[in-house]
Design an enzyme around this catalytic site. Sequence first.
Site, short mmCIF file in Angstrom:
data_model
loop_
_atom_site.label_atom_id
_atom_site.label_comp_id
_atom_site.label_asym_id
_atom_site.label_seq_id
_atom_site.Cartn_x
_atom_site.Cartn_y
_atom_site.Cartn_z
N GLY A 27 0.84 -1.18 0.00
CA GLY A 27 0.00 0.00 0.00
C GLY A 27 0.88 1.24 0.00
O GLY A 27 2.08 1.16 0.26
N TYR A 28 0.27 2.37 -0.28
CA TYR A 28 1.01 3.62 -0.42
C TYR A 28 0.53 4.64 0.60
O TYR A 28 -0.66 4.95 0.67
CB TYR A 28 0.89 4.15 -1.85
CG TYR A 28 1.62 3.24 -2.80
CD1 TYR A 28 2.94 3.48 -3.14
CD2 TYR A 28 1.02 2.08 -3.28
CE1 TYR A 28 3.65 2.61 -3.93
CE2 TYR A 28 1.71 1.20 -4.08
CZ TYR A 28 3.03 1.48 -4.41
OH TYR A 28 3.74 0.59 -5.21
N LEU A 29 1.48 5.13 1.39
CA LEU A 29 1.18 6.20 2.34
C LEU A 29 1.23 7.54 1.64
O LEU A 29 0.61 8.51 2.08
CB LEU A 29 2.17 6.16 3.50
CG LEU A 29 2.23 4.85 4.29
CD1 LEU A 29 3.32 4.90 5.34
CD2 LEU A 29 0.88 4.55 4.92
#
Length: 150
Positions: A27-29
């Site tokens: 996932g991408y912050l």
Amino acid sequence: MEIERKYLISHPPADYTAYPYHFIEQGYLSTEPVVRIRREDDSFYLTYKSKGLLEREEYNLPLTRESYEHLIKKADGHILTKKRYLIPLEGSDHLTIELDVFDGRFKGLILAEVEFPEREEAERFSPPSWFGEDVTFSGEYQNSRLSQLL
């Protein structure tokens, strides 16, 4: 430094599932700059990537399982899941094809990446005949961009 070429795959080799693979969830912050969290089998990482398509800086930091599970809940967009098959590149003693077979939201998408030790080798690269369109420079198939698709 990460130097890689990326290809869209329509017809992978029939025996690709015979090769070793890693299960990947990520996932991408943030997507500008790219700050990613990844589970690869039983290992966990936080990664920073600079801008770039063929070549960019990349830094990986280890995470604990607990830190990963906390951070994945904070990811923006979609969580990507895939199996990454590791296929030795025929005719090369040091290059590996990373064949990403996506699951979940992007089931059916298959991408191949080849990482290179130097830019010149990446620019000279001639892909195997089963590779499809070279999408290295489009950015359309960067994982960070896929995570943001509606």
